[in-house]
Design an enzyme around this catalytic site. Structure first.
Site, short mmCIF file in Angstrom:
data_model
loop_
_atom_site.label_atom_id
_atom_site.label_comp_id
_atom_site.label_asym_id
_atom_site.label_seq_id
_atom_site.Cartn_x
_atom_site.Cartn_y
_atom_site.Cartn_z
N HIS A 152 0.83 -1.21 0.00
CA HIS A 152 0.00 0.00 0.00
C HIS A 152 0.86 1.26 0.00
CE1 HIS A 152 -2.02 -3.33 2.16
NE2 HIS A 152 -2.99 -3.04 1.33
S1 FES Z 1 1.86 -0.65 3.24
FE1 FES Z 1 0.22 -1.97 3.69
S2 FES Z 1 1.18 -3.72 4.48
FE2 FES Z 1 2.81 -2.39 4.06
#
Ligand code: FES
Length: 187
Positions: A152
């Site tokens: 993410h």
């Molecule tokens: S940014 Fe979501 S698990 Fe690492």
């Protein structure tokens, strides 16, 4: 089968030997079974906060001497990946110079290391638990030269502190100590 083998050798002594050997085989199989069972229940034991003698088995001893400056390795400790990076002087300086006000989870670099050249962290993103990239020289290291979690988009700096993205906390530093100049014991 065992009876025919003993019959060939003859005598009570050989019976005893045969029995002992069978016992040994049973014991050996039993021991393997016990190890398998111990592994299977380990997460449960761990979550129950086991006694110190069991806990001691959960330590990992790591020889740092083969890790060149600028290199990183990943070891497994208590089933988790642990990142160990031999930081360069530039990486250390960069980490030390960041104003705490710039940090999402303010923590001085000096509080995250015992020896500045060795950064030791649990390699699990504090967002949803993915394993960030940045350990191998060809990995993307994110906007701050540390680790990048592509799941993410969390960026960690050269101290493993979260600098950008959804992760709420810095990468965790496990309990560890130096056994000598080039050996650490984690856990
Ligand atoms: S940014 Fe979501 S698990 Fe690492």
């Amino acid at each position: 089968m065992a009876d025919s083998a003993n019959a060939g050798q003859g005598g009570a002594g050989h019976d005893d030997e045969g029995t002992s050997r069978r016992d040994f085989l049973y014991l050996a199989v039993g021991a393997v079974g016990a190890v398998g069972a111990a592994s299977a229940v380990w997460p449960l034991i761990d979550s129950l906060n086991p006694a110190a003698d069991i806990r001691a088995l959960a330590t990992s001893r790591v020889d740092l001497s083969p890790i060149e400056e600028g290199q990183a390795i990943t070891i497994t400790w208590q089933g988790k990946p642990v990142f160990i990076r031999h930081r360069t002087s530039e990486e250390i300086e960069t980490a030390e110079e960041v104003p705490l006000d710039d940090l999402i989870d303010p923590e001085p670099d000096a509080e995250r290391v015992i020896e500045p050249q060795w950064l030791v962290m649990v390699g699990i993103c504090t967002h949803l638990g993915c394993i960030p990239l940045g350990q191998s020289s060809s990995d993307p290291k994110g906007d701050f030269g540390g680790w990048f979690c592509p799941c993410h988009g969390s960026h960690y700096d050269t101290s493993g502190r979260i600098r950008k993205g959804p992760a709420p906390r810095n990468l965790d530093v496990p309990t560890y100590e130096f056994a000598d100049d080039t050996t650490i014991v984690i856990g």
